[in-house]
Design an enzyme around this catalytic site. Structure first.
Site, short mmCIF file in Angstrom:
data_model
loop_
_atom_site.label_atom_id
_atom_site.label_comp_id
_atom_site.label_asym_id
_atom_site.label_seq_id
_atom_site.Cartn_x
_atom_site.Cartn_y
_atom_site.Cartn_z
N GLU A 50 29.66 50.98 24.62
CA GLU A 50 31.11 51.52 24.98
C GLU A 50 31.06 51.83 26.66
OE1 GLU A 50 32.20 53.70 20.85
OE2 GLU A 50 31.31 54.77 22.54
N CYS A 51 31.73 51.55 27.37
CA CYS A 51 31.90 51.82 28.67
C CYS A 51 30.72 52.12 29.31
CB CYS A 51 32.43 53.39 28.68
SG CYS A 51 33.68 53.51 30.20
N GLY A 52 29.92 53.15 29.74
CA GLY A 52 28.71 53.26 30.32
C GLY A 52 27.76 52.52 29.82
#
Length: 433
Positions: free
Chosen positions: A320-322
């Site tokens: 997720e994302c990072g």
């Protein structure tokens, strides 16, 4: 099961930046220091504020959003908290009436009175007009009272109090020079675990609250029993490794508990501390601030090799994302420094000076099966991987893709697992594609 009663407040404000988090943290620490058990919830998908509120109350903090989480799920979380809490606090989001699940919506649906926090730093009698507007804008809201923030003096406080209509109770204030201001960065406040003096700050805020206010336990609110949804333990015997440190810290408490309720055994590890990948059947890489710890991530060569081996072994990964940035080939920071990362995915990312995306989203990851979450990022990604689909915002706008490669599912979305446990079970078993 019988209904349960517990004192509760929704703490709302006219706008973001009014100091809600500081006031809620001060109230939570004040009553915690008095020996009360305080359970705090945060309206909306925020990760940063809950870390402060969890430290203030010394209890886990959960998100409340009827769209992202589901209304029945939210009601169940509140009902569970009321079993042994002396006080429930729900910090609002943005302005009191803002959004599709506003602070006012939460208060009205759950029947919880509102404490309005108003930034009074640059006003006097207008304070009363603003408070009156908040209290009367909707007739399904019960206003418990008003609290002033950033107040200059006792004289200033007296002007604020006398400006209120006699239908609104004034509960006091926090001074503007209290030295409790919390530093910010591009995704919100600096994380609580990064502040060495956070405990002293919280105790100081609680002390100032006691000195300048008349905050007492509100009347009890009755919460009806909500049935617990039961699921088959489809992840029984599965070990899921979860990255967790200052670089990967955006983790919903409810997500971890959902995985455990599905039977999974959770193994936390820290990429920036030099940890190896625990023996696992699946890997969960949440979001956070990898761009702030590029040197530490780059130096942990063995972990990146283990993650590549995990992916090549056809084992599931949810990023997720990072966490997705970490799986890509490289990440370039705002100074132009580029670091080579896991290279599990054929993508390159770079940090941007401005916000690239923000909002609650929904994605259909299997036929007639969706998952909801939130996106909020200051980076862009150019990826060669297969675009499985594009999540849609609440307004129907297409967002950045969900990329899928074998059993790797990666995107900018921070998913809220309890919205669809059966789908989450399939993702971590590698049954999505």
């Amino acid at each position: 099961m019988e209904p349960i009663s517990c004192p509760a407040l929704v703490v709302a404000a006219p706008s973001s930046g009014s100091g809600k988090t500081t006031v809620v943290a001060a109230i939570a620490r004040h009553f915690t220091n008095l020996g009360k058990k305080v359970r705090v919830f945060k309206t909306g998908p925020d990760f940063i504020d809950p870390s402060f509120l969890a430290m203030a109350s010394k209890e886990p903090v959960y998100q409340i959003d009827f769209w992202m989480c589901g209304e029945q799920h939210c009601k169940r979380l509140i009902w569970e908290a009321a079993q042994d809490a002396d006080l429930i606090l729900i910090e609002g989001v943005m302005g009191m009436f803002d959004g599709q699940c506003s602070s006012a919506d939460i208060a009205a649906t759950l029947g919880i009175p509102v404490l309005a926090v108003i930034d009074a730093g640059k006003m006097a009698q207008t304070f009363g007009a603003l408070a009156h507007g908040l209290a009367t804008y909707r007739d399904d809201i019960q206003m418990y009272g008003v609290f002033a923030n950033y107040v200059a003096s006792t004289g200033h406080s007296a002007m604020l109090e006398t400006s209120l209509p006699n239908t609104l109770k004034y509960f006091g204030y926090l001074p503007k020079d209290m030295d409790m201001s919390l530093p910010e960065r591009h995704l919100g406040l600096v994380q609580a675990q990064e502040l060495e003096d956070i405990e002293q700050r919280l105790d100081q805020a609680a002390s100032l609250l006691a000195s300048h206010s008349d905050i007492q336990l509100p009347p009890p609110v009755t919460f009806e029993f909500v049935e617990q949804t039961h699921f088959e333990k489809g992840l029984k015997g599965h070990r899921i490794a979860v990255a967790k440190d200052k670089a990967f810290s955006f983790i919903y408490q409810a997500n971890i508990e959902l995985l455990e309720s599905l039977g999974a055994q959770i193994e936390f590890f820290s990429p920036i501390a030099g940890d190896s990948l625990p023996a696992c059947d699946a890997l969960y890489l949440p979001g956070g601030y990898p761009e702030l710890y590029l040197d530490e991530l780059e130096q942990n060569h063995s972990l990146m090799a283990q993650i590549r081996e995990h992916a090549l072994g056809d084992k599931p990964i949810l990023a997720e994302c990072g966490g997705m940035l970490y799986l890509n080939q490289s990440l370039t920071d705002l100074n132009g420094k580029t670091v080579q990362l896991c290279s599990v995915l054929g993508g390159v990312s770079k940090m941007e000076p401005r916000l690239k995306a923000l909002g609650l989203v929904e994605s259909q990851l299997l036929t007639h099966s969706t998952l909801r979450g939130h996106t909020f990022h200051y980076s862009s990604t150019d990826s060669k991987e297969f675009e499985f689909n594009r999540p849609l915002s609440q307004r129907g706008k297409e967002m950045d893709p969900v990329w899928v490669k074998n059993k790797v599912v990666a995107s900018y979305v921070h998913w809220y697992f309890p919205f669809n446990p059966e789908l989450v079970n399939k993702i971590f078993k590698g049954e999505l594609s």
